[in-house]
Design a protein around this motif. Structure first.
Motif, short mmCIF file in Angstrom:
data_model
loop_
_atom_site.label_atom_id
_atom_site.label_comp_id
_atom_site.label_asym_id
_atom_site.label_seq_id
_atom_site.Cartn_x
_atom_site.Cartn_y
_atom_site.Cartn_z
N GLU A 113 0.86 -1.18 0.00
CA GLU A 113 0.00 0.00 0.00
C GLU A 113 0.89 1.23 0.00
O GLU A 113 1.63 1.46 0.96
N ASN A 156 3.25 6.68 -9.38
CA ASN A 156 2.40 6.02 -10.37
C ASN A 156 3.20 5.00 -11.18
O ASN A 156 2.72 3.88 -11.44
N GLN A 208 3.88 1.92 -9.00
CA GLN A 208 2.69 1.10 -8.79
C GLN A 208 2.31 0.33 -10.06
O GLN A 208 1.93 -0.84 -9.99
N GLN A 209 2.42 0.96 -11.21
CA GLN A 209 2.14 0.26 -12.47
C GLN A 209 3.10 -0.90 -12.66
O GLN A 209 2.71 -1.99 -13.11
N TYR A 234 1.86 -3.74 -10.25
CA TYR A 234 0.66 -4.44 -10.72
C TYR A 234 0.98 -5.34 -11.91
O TYR A 234 0.44 -6.45 -12.04
N MET A 260 -6.06 -7.51 -4.91
CA MET A 260 -5.06 -7.73 -5.95
C MET A 260 -5.53 -8.77 -6.96
O MET A 260 -5.27 -8.65 -8.15
N CYS A 286 -7.48 -4.57 -8.26
CA CYS A 286 -7.81 -3.29 -7.61
C CYS A 286 -6.54 -2.50 -7.32
O CYS A 286 -5.57 -3.04 -6.76
N THR A 287 -6.53 -1.23 -7.66
CA THR A 287 -5.38 -0.36 -7.38
C THR A 287 -5.63 0.54 -6.17
O THR A 287 -4.76 1.31 -5.80
N GLN A 288 -6.81 0.45 -5.58
CA GLN A 288 -7.10 1.24 -4.39
C GLN A 288 -6.46 0.59 -3.17
O GLN A 288 -6.14 -0.60 -3.18
N THR A 289 -6.28 1.38 -2.11
CA THR A 289 -5.53 0.89 -0.95
C THR A 289 -6.38 0.62 0.28
O THR A 289 -5.96 -0.12 1.16
N ARG A 301 -11.12 -2.24 -1.19
CA ARG A 301 -10.64 -3.47 -1.84
C ARG A 301 -11.70 -4.57 -1.83
O ARG A 301 -11.92 -5.25 -2.82
#
Length: 622
Positions: A449, A461, A464-465, A468, A529, A533-536, A541
């Protein structure tokens, strides 16, 4: 004062805190004493320390700044703000807290004589704390209530509930005159968002038009992009109004475009934020902004505690409590970073300050510790790293002084390992995800997170990309994460004389974090995941996983109910500790639970155990 003005003054005062807490008869009595004065831009308010009469001031229109006698900025004030409380405690020739006030815009003031106010408070002492000279006492007075669902106020609602859909949407190549017509004739909006190729690129308001176009004699046939405010701050419709208000103060703006998936849905302005809602976090965030030292920041801890206590006692939902406390922690971080950049000079290269853990999830509680890191641009040198390590040391130690303990695992930006260029961070994640052994999994779980708080957010960003993408390519990571998370089981037998842990006094205790909350957070991470989902946030989630058919509706409702109940138990435990003057922790004695708590905790533990079993079947391929 003309009697024709009295109704307007009464109406105005009746919606301003703390006057809105007075009965109508007293509001009318105060309104009759009001004197009206005007300050032109640049004019100062004369304070005569020997004057027999002093005043409490309300800014009706305009803007002011307060500076201490040494020139240090004390505060900036706008419409509906009050000042002069400190002079209530002073006597002629002996000011309690001397400062100078200057108008930075043409300003209209309402003045209430202290003599009249003191007479009123003498006759009605139950209202005295509302006008206390010390801000802390006023804050405590406002917080000594239990908020009902109706009293939780505007700031606990979602932006989507109160925003205006009236906003002009224009193209960057339209002329200034065309945009003005669109704002006035077609949309009747004071603000226009400027688009380019379907992306929001700017913002223009009627005030901007006045200052940048009319006042400067700018050619109105020129394209709007030449006078717009580029890269405007935006808000998501699901965010709390409290967050929007915080952003407005932080960036000194009066309107926020509401954006979802690059689509502008409307506008939130300061006029939407009525002033008779007493969520004091906003005022604490404002105080943090103007602190000039770590000592001054640390002194605000008691107010942070008062806010936490009021939120818990008011039965505000746990998710909202975490968000409010995260906003406050964010404000501390922002101010400390600004102090550091002032002390050490501007950053030598692009960087971003990252929060991790509970702060990144917006789930901060009263004794959350700090997890943070720094990403530097790839061109950063070793000398640049020295700058950022110095900066991080100031921020990390400052947060510790303000009641956010150092991370026991040393996951902090002041540690050399967690202050790295982007390419090194990407290499970390590649190693963690492709070969998830225990120590690597521990590091990964801390930094799964992340939230960019300050600096060039594009660096976050990109990282994080990269993460993922790696997770999608290496399913072994999700399996390892699941195995690790189900290794600890919820204590289904806790109330059958099963001793889980012992505290320092050899007393059996339940670790509500280890055996409940951490398990739920881990499960949310795994299901989120798995759904991409990219939210924390934990609830975010689970909701995303449910919406994408990774989590059934029954399981979703069960785990959300369990999470909220356990969170409430933890908050109440922390509140009781604070009330007794003890250090809050996660260790609860089972004999402190009544039958209601026992019953529902058993249900919550069972739900957690069931979801662990489902996760094992779904994500671990034996």
């Amino acid at each position: 004062m003309s009697q024709t003005l009295l109704p307007n003054i009464i109406d105005f005062i009746a919606r301003i805190d703390p006057f809105d807490q007075l009965p109508a008869q007293l509001q009318q009595g105060i309104a009759q004493t009001v004197r009206i004065s005007y300050l032109g831009q640049g004019e100062s308010l004369p304070f005569d320390i020997d004057a027999q009469e002093r005043y409490l001031y309300i800014v009706r229109t305009g803007a002011l700044e307060q500076r201490m006698s040494n020139g240090v900025l004390r505060a900036k004030l706008g419409p509906d703000d009050l000042f002069g409380f400190t002079f209530l405690a002073s006597t002629p020739g002996n000011p309690a807290d001397c400062y100078n006030v200057t108008a930075i815009d043409d300003t209209l003031l309402y003045q209430i004589p202290h003599s009249k106010l003191k007479q009123l408070l003498h006759e009605h002492p139950q209202y005295a704390n509302l006008f206390a000279a010390q801000a802390r006492e006023r804050l405590q007075s406002a917080l000594n209530v239990v908020w009902s669902d109706n009293d939780k106020g505007l700031f606990m609602r979602r932006v989507s509930e109160i925003h205006s859909g009236k906003i002009a949407v224009v193209d960057e190549n339209m002329s200034i005159q065309q945009v003005a017509r669109e704002m006035r004739l077609n949309c009747r909006s004071s603000t226009a968002v400027v688009m380019a190729a379907g992306e929001l690129v700017g913002l223009i308001t009627d005030r901007d038009m006045t200052k940048r176009v009319i006042a400067e004699g700018f050619d109105i046939t020129r394209p709007i992009r030449e006078v717009m405010t580029p890269n405007p701050v935006t808000i998501h419709p699901d965010d709390l109004v409290l967050k929007a208000a915080s952003l407005m103060m932080q960036h000194n703006i009066r309107g926020l475009p509401i954006v979802r998936d690059h689509q502008v849905l409307g506008l939130l302005t300061t006029s939407h934020l009525v002033h008779n809602h007493r969520v004091q976090a906003i005022f604490l965030i404002e105080k943090i902004k103007y602190c000039e030292s770590i000592e001054a920041l640390s002194a605000l801890t008691v107010e942070r505690q008062a806010i936490f206590e009021a939120l818990v006692e008011g039965n505000v939902p746990g998710e909202n409590i975490g968000q409010v406390m995260a906003l406050i922690m964010d404000a501390y971080c922002h101010r400390l970073l600004q102090m550091g950049e002032t002390l050490y000079g501007p950053p030598p290269c692009d960087y971003v300050w990252l929060t991790a853990g509970s702060q990144a999830r917006n789930e901060v509680h009263m004794f959350s510790d700090q997890d943070n890191a720094i990403i530097m641009a790839d061109e950063a040198t070793e000398q640049d790293r020295h700058y950022f390590l110095q900066l991080a040391k100031l921020v990390v130690e400052g947060l510790d002084s303000c009641g956010y303990p150092l991370c026991s695992g040393n996951y902090m930006a002041s540690v050399h390992k967690w202050c790295q260029p982007l390419r090194i961070w990407q290499a970390y994640y590649h190693k963690w995800v492709t070969n998830p052994e225990y120590d690597k999994l521990l590091n990964a779980s801390v930094f799964l997170e992340l939230r960019a708080l300050h600096g060039n957010k594009e660096l976050c960003n990109q990282l994080q990309q990269h993460l993922y993408s790696l997770i999608a390519q290496h399913p072994v990571f999700l399996r390892a994460l699941t195995r690790d998370s189900i290794a600890t089981q919820p204590p289904l037998g806790i109330f059958k004389n099963l001793v889980l842990e012992k505290n320092g006094h050899d007393t059996p205790v339940l670790n509500i974090k280890r055996y409940a909350l951490t398990l739920i957070i881990d499960l949310a991470r795994i299901y989120g995941m798995a759904a991409g989902c990219t939210q924390t946030g934990t609830e975010e989630r689970f909701l995303y996983a449910h919406q994408h058919q990774v989590l059934s509706e029954e399981s979703y409702k069960n785990i959300i109910g369990a999470y909220r109940f356990v969170l409430r138990i933890r908050y109440l435990h922390q509140l009781n500790a604070l009330k007794q003057g003890l250090q809050p922790n996660n260790l609860i004695r089972p004999d402190q639970f009544g039958s209601f708590e026992r019953k529902h905790l058993k249900d919550a533990f069972r739900i957690i155990g069931d979801l662990q079993d489902f996760a094992k079947l779904r994500f671990i391929k034996e």
